[in-house]
Design a protein around this motif. Sequence first.
Motif, PDB file in Angstrom:
ATOM      1  N   LEU A  46       0.817  -1.217   0.000  1.00 14.94           N
ATOM      2  CA  LEU A  46       0.000   0.000   0.000  1.00 14.94           C
ATOM      3  C   LEU A  46       0.850   1.267   0.000  1.00 14.94           C
ATOM      4  CD1 LEU A  46      -2.902  -0.969   2.409  1.00 14.94           C
ATOM      5  CD2 LEU A  46      -3.028  -0.591  -0.047  1.00 14.94           C
ATOM      6  N   THR A  47       2.114   1.141   0.428  1.00 16.51           N
ATOM      7  CA  THR A  47       2.954   2.339   0.425  1.00 16.51           C
ATOM      8  C   THR A  47       3.214   2.816  -1.002  1.00 16.51           C
ATOM      9  OG1 THR A  47       4.928   0.940   0.434  1.00 16.51           O
ATOM     10  CG2 THR A  47       4.125   1.716   2.572  1.00 16.51           C
ATOM     11  N   ARG A  48       3.069   1.898  -1.963  1.00 24.56           N
ATOM     12  CA  ARG A  48       3.280   2.312  -3.364  1.00 24.56           C
ATOM     13  C   ARG A  48       2.041   2.969  -3.950  1.00 24.56           C
ATOM     14  NH1 ARG A  48       4.139  -1.949  -6.766  1.00 24.56           N
ATOM     15  NH2 ARG A  48       3.486  -3.510  -5.258  1.00 24.56           N
ATOM     16  N   VAL A  49       0.922   2.809  -3.244  1.00 25.34           N
ATOM     17  CA  VAL A  49      -0.318   3.403  -3.748  1.00 25.34           C
ATOM     18  C   VAL A  49      -0.936   4.252  -2.622  1.00 25.34           C
ATOM     19  CG1 VAL A  49      -0.813   1.711  -5.521  1.00 25.34           C
ATOM     20  CG2 VAL A  49      -1.447   1.211  -3.194  1.00 25.34           C
ATOM     21  N   PRO A  50      -0.249   5.361  -2.329  1.00 29.87           N
ATOM     22  CA  PRO A  50      -0.631   6.121  -1.125  1.00 29.87           C
ATOM     23  C   PRO A  50      -2.071   6.616  -1.151  1.00 29.87           C
ATOM     24  CG  PRO A  50       0.889   7.366  -2.515  1.00 29.87           C
ATOM     25  CD  PRO A  50       0.869   5.973  -3.060  1.00 29.87           C
ATOM     26  N   ARG A  51      -2.559   6.945  -2.318  1.00 31.53           N
ATOM     27  CA  ARG A  51      -3.907   7.510  -2.302  1.00 31.53           C
ATOM     28  C   ARG A  51      -4.980   6.438  -2.198  1.00 31.53           C
ATOM     29  NH1 ARG A  51      -2.720  12.324  -6.488  1.00 31.53           N
ATOM     30  NH2 ARG A  51      -1.450  10.650  -7.341  1.00 31.53           N
ATOM     31  N   VAL A  52      -4.689   5.244  -2.738  1.00 35.23           N
ATOM     32  CA  VAL A  52      -5.602   4.122  -2.478  1.00 35.23           C
ATOM     33  C   VAL A  52      -5.590   3.804  -0.987  1.00 35.23           C
ATOM     34  CG1 VAL A  52      -5.917   1.637  -2.777  1.00 35.23           C
ATOM     35  CG2 VAL A  52      -5.527   3.085  -4.775  1.00 35.23           C
ATOM     36  N   ALA A  53      -4.375   3.857  -0.402  1.00 31.46           N
ATOM     37  CA  ALA A  53      -4.273   3.585   1.030  1.00 31.46           C
ATOM     38  C   ALA A  53      -5.078   4.598   1.830  1.00 31.46           C
ATOM     39  CB  ALA A  53      -2.806   3.616   1.466  1.00 31.46           C
ATOM     40  N   ALA A  54      -4.994   5.862   1.420  1.00 34.25           N
ATOM     41  CA  ALA A  54      -5.744   6.905   2.125  1.00 34.25           C
ATOM     42  C   ALA A  54      -7.244   6.670   1.953  1.00 34.25           C
ATOM     43  CB  ALA A  54      -5.357   8.281   1.607  1.00 34.25           C
TER      44      ALA A  54
ATOM     45  N   TRP B 222      -5.104   9.569 -10.826  1.00 33.59           N
ATOM     46  CA  TRP B 222      -4.248   8.764  -9.957  1.00 33.59           C
ATOM     47  C   TRP B 222      -4.845   7.414  -9.642  1.00 33.59           C
ATOM     48  CZ3 TRP B 222      -6.504   7.077  -5.570  1.00 33.59           C
ATOM     49  CH2 TRP B 222      -7.563   7.820  -5.037  1.00 33.59           C
ATOM     50  N   LEU B 223      -6.198   7.366  -9.610  1.00 35.56           N
ATOM     51  CA  LEU B 223      -6.838   6.126  -9.167  1.00 35.56           C
ATOM     52  C   LEU B 223      -6.512   4.986 -10.128  1.00 35.56           C
ATOM     53  CD1 LEU B 223      -8.623   4.912  -7.009  1.00 35.56           C
ATOM     54  CD2 LEU B 223     -10.596   5.486  -8.403  1.00 35.56           C
ATOM     55  N   ALA B 224      -6.677   5.269 -11.430  1.00 37.00           N
ATOM     56  CA  ALA B 224      -6.387   4.239 -12.426  1.00 37.00           C
ATOM     57  C   ALA B 224      -4.921   3.820 -12.356  1.00 37.00           C
ATOM     58  CB  ALA B 224      -6.722   4.759 -13.818  1.00 37.00           C
ATOM     59  N   GLU B 225      -4.056   4.808 -12.193  1.00 34.44           N
ATOM     60  CA  GLU B 225      -2.622   4.499 -12.144  1.00 34.44           C
ATOM     61  C   GLU B 225      -2.296   3.636 -10.925  1.00 34.44           C
ATOM     62  OE1 GLU B 225      -0.568   8.212 -12.106  1.00 34.44           O
ATOM     63  OE2 GLU B 225      -1.645   8.891 -13.907  1.00 34.44           O
ATOM     64  N   GLU B 226      -2.832   4.036  -9.794  1.00 36.22           N
ATOM     65  CA  GLU B 226      -2.498   3.299  -8.575  1.00 36.22           C
ATOM     66  C   GLU B 226      -3.087   1.896  -8.589  1.00 36.22           C
ATOM     67  OE1 GLU B 226      -3.001   5.260  -4.886  1.00 36.22           O
ATOM     68  OE2 GLU B 226      -1.486   6.775  -5.342  1.00 36.22           O
ATOM     69  N   LEU B 227      -4.294   1.766  -9.142  1.00 42.17           N
ATOM     70  CA  LEU B 227      -4.886   0.433  -9.226  1.00 42.17           C
ATOM     71  C   LEU B 227      -4.047  -0.452 -10.135  1.00 42.17           C
ATOM     72  CD1 LEU B 227      -8.714   1.147  -9.381  1.00 42.17           C
ATOM     73  CD2 LEU B 227      -7.416   0.183  -7.482  1.00 42.17           C
ATOM     74  N   ALA B 228      -3.564   0.115 -11.226  1.00 46.56           N
ATOM     75  CA  ALA B 228      -2.705  -0.657 -12.130  1.00 46.56           C
ATOM     76  C   ALA B 228      -1.419  -1.067 -11.421  1.00 46.56           C
ATOM     77  CB  ALA B 228      -2.398   0.171 -13.376  1.00 46.56           C
ATOM     78  N   THR B 229      -0.878  -0.148 -10.640  1.00 43.39           N
ATOM     79  CA  THR B 229       0.334  -0.457  -9.874  1.00 43.39           C
ATOM     80  C   THR B 229       0.084  -1.608  -8.908  1.00 43.39           C
ATOM     81  OG1 THR B 229       0.955   1.870  -9.972  1.00 43.39           O
ATOM     82  CG2 THR B 229       2.074   0.505  -8.319  1.00 43.39           C
ATOM     83  N   LEU B 230      -1.051  -1.539  -8.244  1.00 42.40           N
ATOM     84  CA  LEU B 230      -1.349  -2.523  -7.203  1.00 42.40           C
ATOM     85  C   LEU B 230      -1.643  -3.897  -7.795  1.00 42.40           C
ATOM     86  CD1 LEU B 230      -1.855  -2.821  -4.106  1.00 42.40           C
ATOM     87  CD2 LEU B 230      -4.268  -2.462  -4.605  1.00 42.40           C
ATOM     88  N   THR B 231      -2.462  -3.921  -8.834  1.00 39.86           N
ATOM     89  CA  THR B 231      -2.938  -5.200  -9.356  1.00 39.86           C
ATOM     90  C   THR B 231      -2.040  -5.768 -10.431  1.00 39.86           C
ATOM     91  OG1 THR B 231      -4.289  -4.149 -11.045  1.00 39.86           O
ATOM     92  CG2 THR B 231      -5.329  -4.535  -8.897  1.00 39.86           C
ATOM     93  N   GLY B 232      -1.217  -4.907 -11.033  1.00 41.46           N
ATOM     94  CA  GLY B 232      -0.393  -5.383 -12.132  1.00 41.46           C
ATOM     95  C   GLY B 232      -1.191  -5.585 -13.399  1.00 41.46           C
ATOM     96  N   LEU B 233      -2.479  -5.270 -13.348  1.00 35.27           N
ATOM     97  CA  LEU B 233      -3.304  -5.366 -14.557  1.00 35.27           C
ATOM     98  C   LEU B 233      -3.227  -4.033 -15.280  1.00 35.27           C
ATOM     99  CD1 LEU B 233      -6.512  -6.967 -13.011  1.00 35.27           C
ATOM    100  CD2 LEU B 233      -4.659  -8.125 -14.210  1.00 35.27           C
ATOM    101  N   ASP B 234      -3.590  -4.031 -16.568  1.00 35.12           N
ATOM    102  CA  ASP B 234      -3.740  -2.752 -17.240  1.00 35.12           C
ATOM    103  C   ASP B 234      -4.763  -1.980 -16.429  1.00 35.12           C
ATOM    104  OD1 ASP B 234      -2.006  -3.449 -19.145  1.00 35.12           O
ATOM    105  OD2 ASP B 234      -3.528  -4.128 -20.577  1.00 35.12           O
ATOM    106  N   ALA B 235      -4.565  -0.678 -16.423  1.00 37.68           N
ATOM    107  CA  ALA B 235      -5.451   0.144 -15.603  1.00 37.68           C
ATOM    108  C   ALA B 235      -6.876  -0.356 -15.766  1.00 37.68           C
ATOM    109  CB  ALA B 235      -5.348   1.593 -16.056  1.00 37.68           C
TER     110      ALA B 235
END
Lengths: 102, 568
Positions: free
Chosen positions: B224-232, B246-259
Amino acid sequence: MADLTIRTERTDSDAIVSVGGDLDYDSHGRLEQALDAALDGGPPSGLVVDLADVTYCDSCGLRVLLGAQARARDVGATFVLQGAQGQPARALKLTGLDQVFG
Amino acid sequence: MDGRHGVPTCVADVGTTADDTPSTAPAPVPPTAVGPGLIDGLDEGVVVCDRAGVVRAANAAARDLLPDLRVGEVVDVARCEVLARAVHGEGPGTGSFEAVVEHPEGERHVRGRRGPVLGPTPPPPPEPGEGDSTWFLRDVTGEHARTDTLLAAQERAAFLAEAGRALHGVLHLDRTARRVVALAVPRLAAGAVLVMRHDDQVIWAATELGGGRPRLGHAAASALTRVPRVAAALADEGGGVDVDPWLAEELATLTGLDAPGSGAPLRACPVPVTGVVDALVVLAGPRAAGGDVTDPEEDLLSSYVARAGAALAAAALHEEQAHLGAVLQESLAAPRLPETDGVVWGAAYRPARETMRVGGDFYEVVGPRGEEGRSAFLLGDVCGKGIEAAVLSGRVRQSWHALRLLEDRPARLLPLLNTALLDAVATRDEGPRFATMVLGDARPQDDGSVALRLATGGHPPPLVLRADGGVETVPVAGMLVGGLREARFGEAEVLLGPGDTCLLYSDGVVEARGPGDFFGEERLAAALPACAGAPAAVVCEYLEQTVVEWLDGHDHDDVALLAIQAPA
């Protein structure tokens, strides 16, 4: 399995709690509350617990009796256990508590 | 409304109008002269046309409903095609119709029916001409709106009920997560992502745009530290979350799926789950149902999210409980018996049926150490059940393991244990927490016999089964362990000849309650001779089976048996 029954009487000096049925893991909490209540608010000079109608007493029941004895001592009341027969009497003897409750 | 000018006086006999006017030419009705005020006062729109379809009369309600309607012009100019076709005799022939018409104030739903021929007065023509027709028009826009609202509400209720059924009782966190996103598509959104934090991990589930089997992933909570706004957003207890790229970007970061739902508008909805898990549902793209996101749809979304939250909380709690039960079982699992020269061991352990009611029966056997070759054993029972009992029996067993390194004589070891348990309880103000037990050691002799030293605290005395079938009770008694400072404990020595067995057992054996009575020590002693000469393990197994038969399906406490045998 017999449901636990508890009857509390107050004389001028003593609280007498008569217990019947199964005193076990499921029911011991109720006796604990009843004994606490008997010692609360103007503590009696003596707490008498009558086990004559108790059909079964497990270690949870013994624990409640031990705890009540300690609390009675704390409030300056004597603690008397009486009437146990059958399995409860055997359990008291086996654990040496018959000597403790004398 | 300049159409009102020059409107001929109308003739009407509305009172005799029947709804099911035949589609064929109406029966000639003698026209009745009425003033224009009367027909204009009707709520229902009235249009009278001649055979050519020219409007000969129209009241105010009709002109309100069809603003383009002109008296003296063909009805077609009113831009109500269905009415025009009906007037021209091209309709379905039922004499009634429904139509949606353009209107300056928005679409109107119009219901029309053919009425009796009315003649406008004064003429022309004085008499209704053949082929004239009269139409009554009613604005049913409100009625339609009410029906639509009702149907939509029913549909939402049905969706929620179905979602509730599908989510209820899954009681598995991963599967619940998958369902939460799967059920959201397509009714609530074109795609959905669920992110939640439970204990030390992050679980996410995501659908493709348009549905399909949701994908699921786990990550350490540190992700979650890599996706601070999802964490918030996860930490946000209530209210919506502003959604920007940011939401799409962070979700992609977290899930590894395309946004997820790339390019589609996203909205985030924190899931109200008290204390157990933090969760966030992200919806992607327009809803498949289309239309505006109206207030009822917002209500639907929050109701759905609330149901999802309840299901996730239930699943998380259930998993915690199951985990607790598994840990508990593990801690109470019967230990392995050692292989020792000159002593044969047997044991049986049958925990109470319900995990959380497992009691505190336990036994331990440790093989010989040192030159004397004594094996140590312990069988006991703590008061209480479940976690409480597991903790206490753990404390007793660990204390025994440690203290026996310092003091091996049973009659001295028990008082040490007693003091240790009392001290542990005293530091926590727990009230009495005690155990009953038999402990001792076994030392094989050169002649093949085994010398036992036994001490008991508040526990049923051991039984000895001689090789010839004789049964003796070991005369030893003692008080509860951990209950009283001044407790006294008895000690006994027993010599087992070849084939003799010493049996230690827990309360659960003699207090097993069958249909009528306790199993009792007498029945136990009576069952033993049948086992004479049998290996220790078989003795325990036989007795366990005997107790189970006595129970005849009734609930029972833990049952523990430990047999110590001199080889035959």
